[in-house]
Each structure stands twice: as C-alpha cells, then as structure tokens.
Write a protein that holds these residues in place. Structure first.
Motif, PDB file in Angstrom:
ATOM      1  N   ARG A  19      34.686 -27.856  50.555  1.00  0.00           N
ATOM      2  CA  ARG A  19      35.807 -28.790  50.579  1.00  0.00           C
ATOM      3  C   ARG A  19      35.715 -29.621  51.859  1.00  0.00           C
ATOM      4  NH1 ARG A  19      40.459 -24.411  49.575  1.00  0.00           N
ATOM      5  NH2 ARG A  19      38.970 -23.233  50.835  1.00  0.00           N
ATOM      6  N   PRO A  20      35.745 -30.945  51.746  1.00  0.00           N
ATOM      7  CA  PRO A  20      35.603 -31.787  52.943  1.00  0.00           C
ATOM      8  C   PRO A  20      36.559 -31.414  54.061  1.00  0.00           C
ATOM      9  CG  PRO A  20      35.505 -33.135  50.957  1.00  0.00           C
ATOM     10  CD  PRO A  20      35.858 -31.750  50.514  1.00  0.00           C
ATOM     11  N   ALA A  21      37.823 -31.161  53.727  1.00  0.00           N
ATOM     12  CA  ALA A  21      38.801 -30.839  54.765  1.00  0.00           C
ATOM     13  C   ALA A  21      38.434 -29.538  55.465  1.00  0.00           C
ATOM     14  CB  ALA A  21      40.202 -30.735  54.145  1.00  0.00           C
ATOM     15  N   ARG A  22      38.017 -28.525  54.689  1.00  0.00           N
ATOM     16  CA  ARG A  22      37.663 -27.246  55.282  1.00  0.00           C
ATOM     17  C   ARG A  22      36.443 -27.387  56.189  1.00  0.00           C
ATOM     18  NH1 ARG A  22      37.624 -21.536  54.417  1.00  0.00           N
ATOM     19  NH2 ARG A  22      35.618 -20.630  54.991  1.00  0.00           N
ATOM     20  N   LEU A  23      35.412 -28.104  55.707  1.00  0.00           N
ATOM     21  CA  LEU A  23      34.192 -28.246  56.485  1.00  0.00           C
ATOM     22  C   LEU A  23      34.460 -29.004  57.779  1.00  0.00           C
ATOM     23  CD1 LEU A  23      31.208 -27.596  56.532  1.00  0.00           C
ATOM     24  CD2 LEU A  23      30.755 -29.714  55.302  1.00  0.00           C
ATOM     25  N   LEU A  24      35.261 -30.085  57.692  1.00  0.00           N
ATOM     26  CA  LEU A  24      35.601 -30.840  58.901  1.00  0.00           C
ATOM     27  C   LEU A  24      36.391 -29.965  59.877  1.00  0.00           C
ATOM     28  CD1 LEU A  24      36.576 -34.264  57.277  1.00  0.00           C
ATOM     29  CD2 LEU A  24      34.607 -33.828  58.759  1.00  0.00           C
ATOM     30  N   TRP A  25      37.303 -29.146  59.352  1.00  0.00           N
ATOM     31  CA  TRP A  25      38.103 -28.287  60.212  1.00  0.00           C
ATOM     32  C   TRP A  25      37.228 -27.236  60.881  1.00  0.00           C
ATOM     33  CZ3 TRP A  25      41.755 -27.766  63.320  1.00  0.00           C
ATOM     34  CH2 TRP A  25      42.359 -26.549  63.620  1.00  0.00           C
ATOM     35  N   GLN A  26      36.277 -26.678  60.152  1.00  0.00           N
ATOM     36  CA  GLN A  26      35.382 -25.688  60.727  1.00  0.00           C
ATOM     37  C   GLN A  26      34.536 -26.309  61.837  1.00  0.00           C
ATOM     38  OE1 GLN A  26      36.634 -22.895  59.860  1.00  0.00           O
ATOM     39  NE2 GLN A  26      35.058 -21.898  58.626  1.00  0.00           N
ATOM     40  N   VAL A  27      34.014 -27.498  61.597  1.00  0.00           N
ATOM     41  CA  VAL A  27      33.225 -28.185  62.619  1.00  0.00           C
ATOM     42  C   VAL A  27      34.086 -28.488  63.838  1.00  0.00           C
ATOM     43  CG1 VAL A  27      31.950 -30.287  63.163  1.00  0.00           C
ATOM     44  CG2 VAL A  27      31.594 -29.161  60.962  1.00  0.00           C
ATOM     45  N   ALA A  28      35.338 -28.911  63.603  1.00  0.00           N
ATOM     46  CA  ALA A  28      36.247 -29.202  64.711  1.00  0.00           C
ATOM     47  C   ALA A  28      36.523 -27.946  65.531  1.00  0.00           C
ATOM     48  CB  ALA A  28      37.551 -29.788  64.173  1.00  0.00           C
ATOM     49  N   GLN A  29      36.693 -26.813  64.866  1.00  0.00           N
ATOM     50  CA  GLN A  29      36.929 -25.560  65.587  1.00  0.00           C
ATOM     51  C   GLN A  29      35.744 -25.208  66.473  1.00  0.00           C
ATOM     52  OE1 GLN A  29      38.725 -22.190  63.388  1.00  0.00           O
ATOM     53  NE2 GLN A  29      38.816 -23.596  61.649  1.00  0.00           N
TER      54      GLN A  29
END
Length: 386
Positions: free
Chosen positions: A92-102
C-alpha cells in the motif's frame, strides 16, 4: 517405504532427503524441477524434507499433502501458476511511504518515544491467508504431516529460521524418534510444525516482518545458516537431492571487467542477497564432496561413524536474475518506484528483484526452466533415486 526411525544407523536403507533452499519467487524453479522428476518417478518416496526461506514453503506443502509424489508436485505447481503479488504481500503506497519515513526519522533523530518500530516494508497478511487456504488449515496447524508420519510416508520434515534475539539458526523438526542436536549458533527443536514456522522461515529481512514463535521473533532462515545441508545430515540422510536457485557461472566467464561506475544500492543489495542466501549452499555442497572423497579412501571400520552422502545438485541453466529484468516493469507501482530510486534500472542483473518477482509470467518461466533442466539432467537424477 515405511521408516520408523530417521536416525537409525543402517546405511543399507536408502534415506533420500530433498533439500530446498531460499530464493523468494525463484523457488518456482524448484517446483519445475520436481515436476520434471515426478513425470519419471510418480511414486517417489521422499522420507526426509528440509527447507529454508521460500524453499520452506514448498517443503511445508509437500510434507502436508497426503497424496502421491506426482499428485503433490502437480498441486504445488498449480498453486505457483496462479500465484500473484497480491497473494504474497500488499504494498500500500501510504504504508510504504510511512515505513520509509519512520526509517528516515530513526536515522536522523534516533528513536524517540511515539515513533513506532519498523517491522517490515510490506504487509505479508496475504501470504498467511494464502497458506491457510492452500494448506487447508484454519488454526495454522499442518495435520497432513502427522498423517504422513503415521503412515510411514514421511520420516521427518525440517524448517529453519533465525532467532533475531540470540542469532541462532533454529531448525524446527517434526518427525519420528528424532534426537535434537546443537552446535554453536545452530540447534534443532522438535515440535509440531505450523504456518508460523513456515512464515518465519520465509520472512525476508527488512522487507517482510518477523514472526513470533513462543517468546522469540524469527526471520528468514537463510540469513545465518552457514551449513544449509546440516539438517538433512543430522536426520541421517544417505542420499541428497539439492535444488538450488543459484546460477553457476561457467568456468570460462571472465572475472575482471572493464572499469564501470560505482554500483547502485540495488546492485549491492543483490550481491548481499547472493552471499547470504545462495553462496553458502554452494560452499556446503563443496565441503560435502570433499568429505565424501576423503571417506572413500578410509575403510568403513575406521570412519568413526562418518558416512558418505551421495549428493546431486540441480541448479538453473540460465541466470534467473537476468531473466527477472524483463519483468521489472510489472512490479507493483509504488515498489517499482522505490526500487528504481535505488538504481534497479541501471543493471541487467536483478538478483534482488528476482526474489520478489511474484509475477505470473515470470513464475511460469521459472517452472518451465526447472522442468527443462530436470529432463536434461535426468540421468544424474535417476542414478540418485534408484
């Protein structure tokens, strides 16, 4: 063939072990090889099955299936043919972006309270659902293994995972009258295998989240398994059929190349993947051949309990990493974006991407390649199985 005790010391009894290593989506090649073998040996007895990483998924299916060898392989092949990205992980784009941000926040400011831990870049809930459906289980247990053991069709099945807390390679074994073993940083545990053990063995580090078994968290068993053939040896196999997903460069291939730009992160990731998950199998096979050669020169009464183990290794005749290159555009959009930012488009050797290329056209090509290679090497295989 009915076997009461895997570890009985009777070398006159053939004890074939099928050892399947890691490789992610590359493991479809293993199924292709098995399909080629099943066409010639439909009732083949495989009393010992050992697997690690994606090979552990194939082993779990074979051990849990109560049909003939050919039926097992045909059903497993059918599953791989219909496998897609959505059956393995959800990007999921939102999940992947959030993981990268973390990850970025942890690298820049550490890990202050309030920032959740990063467990994996993708969600593997689809894989768990897929395994429950294909292994025909609701509670995660694999009852077919116990049935095969009771019927004498199976002697032992072993799946290896890494304990992240201790750094140990733990081989989970379900079998009859099995004695546990232990060595520095590796040991076995007798248990009733479940989907959790399968998921843990195949949990690619960083990409897939770890899996909890008991009080410990586990990941891909290939990370620290420096002796991939050890479980089969401990289970007293005297014949080994090893299916590797590592393409072996011809001896005449030049090692030195002209100067090139520095490798991209994607190339480095591929090299690390090969060294951790694939190269160790080749080294273990070479070591076993050396031991066999030495034992062959020693009279049986002076071998101190050591035994020769006939080993046949089947590996791809083509570079699977390069084959994956033509399917790179079919990766899920968000994931493809990040991989290209890491330089995946700058190389033809997509070793890392090949592990996550759960794309049906690529899987179909792996199945066909494996079957062709099995047919081409059937004389070697038949000599091991008969």
């Amino acid at each position: 063939m009915s076997i009461q005790n895997c570890q009985e010391n009777n070398n006159d009894v053939p004890r074939l072990a099928v050892a399947l290593g890691g490789g992610g989506a590359r493991a479809a090649y293993q199924v292709g090889v098995l399909r080629g073998i099943a066409a010639q040996f439909p009732d083949l007895a495989t009393p010992i099955l050992t697997g690690v990483s994606a090979g552990g998924i194939n082993v779990s299916f074979l051990a849990n299936h109560t049909g003939t060898f050919r039926q097992k392989v045909e059903d497993l092949s059918h599953l791989w043919k219909h496998l897609g990205f959505s059956d393995v992980f959800e990007v999921r784009p939102a999940r992947l972006l959030w993981q990268v941000a973390q990850v970025g926040m942890r690298l820049s400011i550490g890990a202050p309270p309030g920032i959740p831990k990063v467990t994996g870049m993708v969600d593997t809930a689809p894989l768990r659902r897929f395994l429950k459906q294909t292994l025909n289980t609701c509670d995660g247990k694999l009852p077919g293994i116990a049935q095969n053991l009771a019927a004498g069709r199976l002697c032992a099945v072993a799946l290896t995972a890494l304990n992240y807390a201790t750094g140990e390679s733990v081989t989970f074994v379900e079998g009859r009258a099995i004695t546990e073993w232990g060595r520095p940083l590796r040991k076995s545990v007798n248990t009733s295998l479940t989907i959790d053990h399968t998921m843990a063995s195949a949990a690619l580090p960083l990409l897939f989240p770890p899996v909890q078994i008991g009080d410990a968290w586990y990941g891909d068993g290939g990370i620290r398994l420096v002796t991939p053939l050890a479980p089969a040896v401990h289970l007293n196999a005297n014949r080994l059929l090893v299916i590797s997903t590592h393409y072996d460069l011809p001896n005449h291939t030049p090692i030195h190349r002209k100067s090139e730009p520095p490798p991209s992160p994607a190339v480095v990731m591929g090299a690390l993947y090969n060294s951790v998950f694939l190269d160790q199998l080749d080294q273990d096979v070479l070591q076993m051949k050396r031991i066999n050669s030495l034992l062959h020169r020693i009279p049986p009464e002076h071998r101190l309990g050591l035994r020769e183990i006939e080993t046949v290794v089947i590996r791809p005749s083509l570079d699977i990493g390069k084959l994956a290159n033509r399917y790179e555009t079919k990766l899920p959009g968000t994931f493809r974006y990040f991989m290209r930012r890491l330089g995946s488009g700058e190389t033809k050797d997509q070793d890392f991407i090949s592990t996550i290329m759960f794309q049906r056209d690529y899987v179909a090509e792996m199945l066909e390649l494996g079957e062709r290679d099995a047919v081409a090497q059937m004389d070697r295989i038949a000599a091991q199985l008969t």
